[in-house]
Motif scaffolding. Structure first.
Motif, PDB file in Angstrom:
ATOM      1  N   THR A   1       0.806  -1.423   0.085  1.00  0.00           N
ATOM      2  CA  THR A   1      -0.104   0.101   0.032  1.00  0.00           C
ATOM      3  C   THR A   1       0.845   1.396   0.116  1.00  0.00           C
ATOM      4  OG1 THR A   1      -1.699  -1.316   1.313  1.00  0.00           O
ATOM      5  CG2 THR A   1      -2.056   1.044   1.235  1.00  0.00           C
TER       6      THR A   1
ATOM      7  N   GLU B   1       9.999  -6.532  -3.149  1.00  0.00           N
ATOM      8  CA  GLU B   1       8.738  -7.120  -2.800  1.00  0.00           C
ATOM      9  C   GLU B   1       8.827  -8.358  -2.736  1.00  0.00           C
ATOM     10  OE1 GLU B   1       5.817  -6.184  -1.459  1.00  0.00           O
ATOM     11  OE2 GLU B   1       5.455  -8.160  -1.495  1.00  0.00           O
TER      12      GLU B   1
ATOM     13  N   THR C   1     -10.614  -4.099   3.073  1.00  0.00           N
ATOM     14  CA  THR C   1     -11.787  -4.221   2.352  1.00  0.00           C
ATOM     15  C   THR C   1     -12.047  -3.186   1.415  1.00  0.00           C
ATOM     16  OG1 THR C   1     -12.943  -3.385   4.296  1.00  0.00           O
ATOM     17  CG2 THR C   1     -13.191  -5.644   3.950  1.00  0.00           C
ATOM     18  N   ALA C   2     -12.131  -1.751   1.865  1.00  0.00           N
ATOM     19  CA  ALA C   2     -12.068  -0.595   0.729  1.00  0.00           C
ATOM     20  C   ALA C   2     -11.171   0.278   1.257  1.00  0.00           C
ATOM     21  CB  ALA C   2     -13.581  -0.316   0.865  1.00  0.00           C
TER      22      ALA C   2
ATOM     23  N   HIS D   1     -10.020   3.852   2.540  1.00  0.00           N
ATOM     24  CA  HIS D   1     -10.667   4.581   3.463  1.00  0.00           C
ATOM     25  C   HIS D   1      -9.580   5.846   3.565  1.00  0.00           C
ATOM     26  CE1 HIS D   1     -13.570   1.643   5.371  1.00  0.00           C
ATOM     27  NE2 HIS D   1     -14.231   2.286   4.652  1.00  0.00           N
TER      28      HIS D   1
ATOM     29  N   ASP E   1      10.267  -4.737   8.718  1.00  0.00           N
ATOM     30  CA  ASP E   1      11.462  -5.672   8.710  1.00  0.00           C
ATOM     31  C   ASP E   1      12.817  -4.879   8.616  1.00  0.00           C
ATOM     32  OD1 ASP E   1       9.621  -7.827   9.067  1.00  0.00           O
ATOM     33  OD2 ASP E   1      10.198  -8.858   7.073  1.00  0.00           O
TER      34      ASP E   1
ATOM     35  N   MET F   1       1.526   0.820   8.098  1.00  0.00           N
ATOM     36  CA  MET F   1       0.868   0.551   9.392  1.00  0.00           C
ATOM     37  C   MET F   1       1.945   0.709  10.645  1.00  0.00           C
ATOM     38  SD  MET F   1       0.306  -3.572   9.217  1.00  0.00           S
ATOM     39  CE  MET F   1       0.340  -4.077   7.384  1.00  0.00           C
TER      40      MET F   1
ATOM     41  N   ARG G   1      -3.518   3.831  10.217  1.00  0.00           N
ATOM     42  CA  ARG G   1      -3.126   2.533   9.666  1.00  0.00           C
ATOM     43  C   ARG G   1      -4.141   2.702   8.008  1.00  0.00           C
ATOM     44  NH1 ARG G   1      -6.343  -1.832   9.986  1.00  0.00           N
ATOM     45  NH2 ARG G   1      -8.260  -1.410  11.168  1.00  0.00           N
TER      46      ARG G   1
ATOM     47  N   THR H   1      -5.679   2.428   4.593  1.00  0.00           N
ATOM     48  CA  THR H   1      -5.015   2.486   3.286  1.00  0.00           C
ATOM     49  C   THR H   1      -4.657   3.847   2.879  1.00  0.00           C
ATOM     50  OG1 THR H   1      -7.260   2.371   2.392  1.00  0.00           O
ATOM     51  CG2 THR H   1      -5.853   0.289   2.550  1.00  0.00           C
TER      52      THR H   1
HETATM   53  C1  LIG Z   1      -8.131  -7.661   7.374  1.00  0.00           C
HETATM   54  C2  LIG Z   1      -7.873  -6.162   7.212  1.00  0.00           C
HETATM   55  C3  LIG Z   1      -8.859  -5.077   7.106  1.00  0.00           C
HETATM   56  C4  LIG Z   1      -8.755  -3.852   6.692  1.00  0.00           C
HETATM   57  N1  LIG Z   1      -9.607  -3.180   6.476  1.00  0.00           N
HETATM   58  C5  LIG Z   1      -9.477  -1.736   5.821  1.00  0.00           C
HETATM   59  C6  LIG Z   1     -10.527  -1.002   5.300  1.00  0.00           C
HETATM   60  O1  LIG Z   1     -11.652  -1.493   5.125  1.00  0.00           O
HETATM   61  N2  LIG Z   1     -10.130   0.002   4.709  1.00  0.00           N
HETATM   62  C7  LIG Z   1      -8.886   0.652   5.005  1.00  0.00           C
HETATM   63  O2  LIG Z   1      -8.706   1.959   4.500  1.00  0.00           O
HETATM   64  N3  LIG Z   1      -7.708   0.029   5.566  1.00  0.00           N
HETATM   65  C8  LIG Z   1      -8.062  -1.316   5.959  1.00  0.00           C
HETATM   66  N4  LIG Z   1      -6.948  -1.999   6.401  1.00  0.00           N
HETATM   67  C9  LIG Z   1      -5.982  -1.227   6.995  1.00  0.00           C
HETATM   68  C10 LIG Z   1      -4.974  -1.368   5.739  1.00  0.00           C
HETATM   69  O3  LIG Z   1      -5.387  -2.123   4.663  1.00  0.00           O
HETATM   70  C11 LIG Z   1      -3.369  -1.509   6.046  1.00  0.00           C
HETATM   71  O4  LIG Z   1      -3.016  -0.865   7.424  1.00  0.00           O
HETATM   72  C12 LIG Z   1      -2.536  -0.811   5.056  1.00  0.00           C
HETATM   73  O5  LIG Z   1      -2.847  -1.407   3.821  1.00  0.00           O
HETATM   74  C13 LIG Z   1      -1.084  -1.299   5.294  1.00  0.00           C
HETATM   75  O6  LIG Z   1      -0.379  -0.935   4.369  1.00  0.00           O
HETATM   76  P1  LIG Z   1       1.357  -1.059   4.559  1.00  0.00           P
HETATM   77  O7  LIG Z   1       1.952  -0.295   3.026  1.00  0.00           O
HETATM   78  O8  LIG Z   1       1.896  -0.824   5.501  1.00  0.00           O
HETATM   79  O9  LIG Z   1       1.492  -2.713   4.284  1.00  0.00           O
HETATM   80  P2  LIG Z   1       1.229  -3.715   3.094  1.00  0.00           P
HETATM   81  O10 LIG Z   1       0.165  -3.149   2.214  1.00  0.00           O
HETATM   82  O11 LIG Z   1       1.007  -4.976   3.662  1.00  0.00           O
HETATM   83  O12 LIG Z   1       2.729  -3.710   2.359  1.00  0.00           O
HETATM   84  C14 LIG Z   1       3.625  -4.366   2.903  1.00  0.00           C
HETATM   85  C15 LIG Z   1       4.577  -5.113   1.661  1.00  0.00           C
HETATM   86  O13 LIG Z   1       5.740  -5.432   2.333  1.00  0.00           O
HETATM   87  C16 LIG Z   1       6.125  -6.697   1.602  1.00  0.00           C
HETATM   88  N5  LIG Z   1       6.974  -7.388   2.394  1.00  0.00           N
HETATM   89  C17 LIG Z   1       7.043  -7.574   3.833  1.00  0.00           C
HETATM   90  N6  LIG Z   1       8.208  -7.850   4.293  1.00  0.00           N
HETATM   91  C18 LIG Z   1       8.995  -8.052   3.342  1.00  0.00           C
HETATM   92  C19 LIG Z   1      10.197  -8.173   3.367  1.00  0.00           C
HETATM   93  N7  LIG Z   1      10.881  -8.803   4.444  1.00  0.00           N
HETATM   94  N8  LIG Z   1      10.893  -8.237   1.897  1.00  0.00           N
HETATM   95  C20 LIG Z   1      10.220  -7.886   0.883  1.00  0.00           C
HETATM   96  N9  LIG Z   1       8.963  -7.456   1.082  1.00  0.00           N
HETATM   97  C21 LIG Z   1       8.428  -7.518   2.079  1.00  0.00           C
HETATM   98  C22 LIG Z   1       4.803  -7.485   1.646  1.00  0.00           C
HETATM   99  O14 LIG Z   1       4.536  -8.423   0.754  1.00  0.00           O
HETATM  100  C23 LIG Z   1       3.787  -6.213   1.220  1.00  0.00           C
HETATM  101  O15 LIG Z   1       3.568  -6.224  -0.023  1.00  0.00           O
HETATM  102  C24 LIG Z   1      -7.354  -3.479   6.891  1.00  0.00           C
HETATM  103  C25 LIG Z   1      -6.383  -4.242   7.063  1.00  0.00           C
HETATM  104  C26 LIG Z   1      -6.405  -5.628   7.438  1.00  0.00           C
HETATM  105  C27 LIG Z   1      -5.278  -6.571   7.676  1.00  0.00           C
END
Ligand SMILES: Cc1cc2nc3c(=O)[nH]c(=O)nc-3n(C[C@H](O)[C@H](O)[C@H](O)COP(=O)(O)OP(=O)(O)OC[C@H]3O[C@@H](n4cnc5c(N)ncnc54)[C@H](O)[C@@H]3O)c2cc1C
Length: 483
Positions: A62, A82, A96-97, A99, A216, A423, A436, A438
């Protein structure tokens, strides 16, 4: 809560004088598995190929997709690592969606409707909408999130579009590549150690952005962190062969949104509720952009909301057990869904490749956003974006307001050239229920990627970067500021 010494197995690699490798394969086993036995193997030193970049972004999810595009747009030679075979992260797996790009759906006296998040996140969603891959911005018209805005996306189109945009921005994209350690010199990261089927290598850069969700890169670099473990985990599946309208009719609804579905306006795209059907005991939140399909149905496992647990999201053996539990739970959910009229032939059409986490490690940064900041609608002298959504509909700035994400909230404490986003920021559980989401993570990604590129260009640390330069670059990149 505890902080594990993630990099205790330090091995000299003979890269540069004083350089050390932290978080090698050996140290990655430090943690719960230490207890498994007393036998250890000291890995022999290896000659690794080294490549040079300006900016390295770890995690193409994200936040990471946006961070890497932002860095490349600043002219930085950018590499993205990735671990999976696609980009998009939780947007494509379980969240889910999206926000929310806005403060409210409907303006009311004293509150204007405002699009707070613009820039690259907006560009991505505009392009996806043109491809037919979103529900459009949709009103959540009931329940605890009423009057806010959500947007559902076609996850396969999101994977394709995000990878294409990275490619077109000139980012060197390394998929199926796992970050397994870092090379550090003092408080500066020199390189990330990555493994893929092409081998083990060192990807050196001037600035680093951790967008792995789990933190990580930061943990390997010896950043301070906690693991609150205060959410259940979940595997989110796509369920096909469901009559959405009939399913909704058979629910006691607690959330509802209409938008574009299978090319038609005014169709149900998100809902939450519990079935009225006798013998069906589940509560379900889902999103869809296609007829006869519920894109995200979540099987939660492993504990209560807001309470710490005895195991950790980084504990491989505990998580392996929960992966099995979640998959059993999914089939139980399918059996329940089949009892709803119009859904007799429902089946699990897809599932997440691994459990989704709502938070893993929380990385200590120069500033930690509090609930008071969020609800007080606080803006900072070093704002990098404005945001206005809270998961539990807590009123921001008295209702319909916004707060700022300060640059300090993205700077990993005690490391000179590491920014984090997604997150893994914000330790307060209730403040995290805002940061947290999206769209906030995407906005943070743009800020972190831009700052990392500027630091690389100016050969300065993240703390030495003049805020005025960052602000100018973000404004030029379309980011909206409240003050
Ligand atoms: C079940 C659930 C429902 C949710 N519902 C909503 C919602 O309705 N609306 C909303 O806005 N938000 C929602 N959220 C929150 C939101 O989706 C997340 O907080 C946000 O997408 C996190 O983004 P990120 O970039 O931190 O992590 P991620 O999108 O998980 O990106 C992390 C990336 O890093 C990669 N990665 C991890 N470790 C390594 C490594 N060691 N080496 C290489 N690559 C690695 C992973 O594969 C992944 O692609 C929800 C979350 C969850 C879990």
């Amino acid at each position: 809560m505890r902080r594990r010494d993630f990099h205790k197995g330090v091995i000299g690699l003979g890269l540069a004088a004083g350089a050390a490798i932290a978080g090698s394969g050996a140290s990655a086993l430090a943690g719960p598995n230490d207890k498994a036995g007393t036998d250890f193997l000291v890995e022999p030193a290896r000659r690794l190929p080294v490549r040079q970049f300006d900016v390295l972004v770890a995690g193409g999810g994200t936040a990471g997709v946006v961070a890497a595009i932002a860095a490349a747009k600043q002219g930085a030679k950018t590499v993205l690592i990735e671990q999976k075979g696609y980009t998009g992260g939780i947007i494509t797996e379980g969240g889910t969606a999206l926000h929310s790009f806005f403060n409210v759906w409907k303006p009311y006296p004293g509150v204007k409707k405002l699009q707070l998040v613009r820039g690259i996140p907006h560009e991505i969603i505009e392009s996806l909408t043109k491809m037919g891959g979103t529900s459009g911005h949709a009103e959540l018209s009931m329940g605890y999130n009423h009057d806010s805005v959500c947007l559902a996306v076609d996850v396969e189109m999101y994977k394709l579009l995000s990878h294409t945009m990275l490619h077109e921005s000139g980012v060197y994209v390394c998929l199926n590549t796992l970050l397994v350690g870092v090379v550090k010199e003092g408080q500066r990261i020199k390189g990330a150690i990555a493994e893929s089927r092409s081998g083990r290598e060192v990807l050196c850069a001037k600035s680093f952005v951790d967008c792995t969700g789990y933190g990580d890169l930061a943990a390997h670099a010896g950043a301070e962190y906690t693991e609150p473990n205060d959410y259940p985990l979940c595997n989110s599946m796509g369920v096909a062969n469901v009559d959405i309208e009939s399913f909704c009719k058979n629910l006691r609804l607690s959330q509802y949104a209409e938008g574009l579905r299978s090319g038609r306006e005014g169709r149900i795209v998100r809902f939450e509720g519990s079935p009225k059907v006798e013998g069906v005991g589940m509560r379900l939140t889902t999103t869809t952009v296609h007829d006869n399909y519920m894109m995200f149905v979540k099987a939660n496992v492993g504990g209560a909301w807001g309470k710490g647990k005895s195991w950790h999201v980084t504990d491989r053996d505990a998580i392996t057990k929960l992966e099995l539990e979640a998959r059993k739970g999914q089939q139980e959910l399918i059996a329940l869904i089949r009892k709803v009229p119009g859904c007799e032939a429902a089946f699990a059409a897809r599932s997440s490749p691994s459990l989704n986490i709502r938070r893993g490690r929380v990385i200590k940064c120069d500033y930690d956003i509090s609930l008071k900041d969020v609800l007080g609608g606080r803006h900072f002298d070093d704002d990098v974006m404005a945001y206005g959504f809270h998961d539990q509909c807590m009123k921001i700035g008295g209702g319909g307001g916004s707060y700022g994400i300060p640059y300090g909230a993205l700077r990993a404490a005690n490391i000179e050239n590491l920014l984090v986003s997604g997150m893994m920021i914000t330790s307060d559980y209730k403040a995290h229920q805002s940061t947290r989401n999206t769209v906030c993570c995407m906005g943070q990604g743009q800020a972190a990627g831009t700052a990392a590129a500027l630091c690389a260009k100016k050969a300065c640390t993240t703390r030495e970067l003049p805020y005025t330069d960052l602000r100018k670059a973000l404004e030029a990149g379309g980011v909206y500021f409240e003050s």
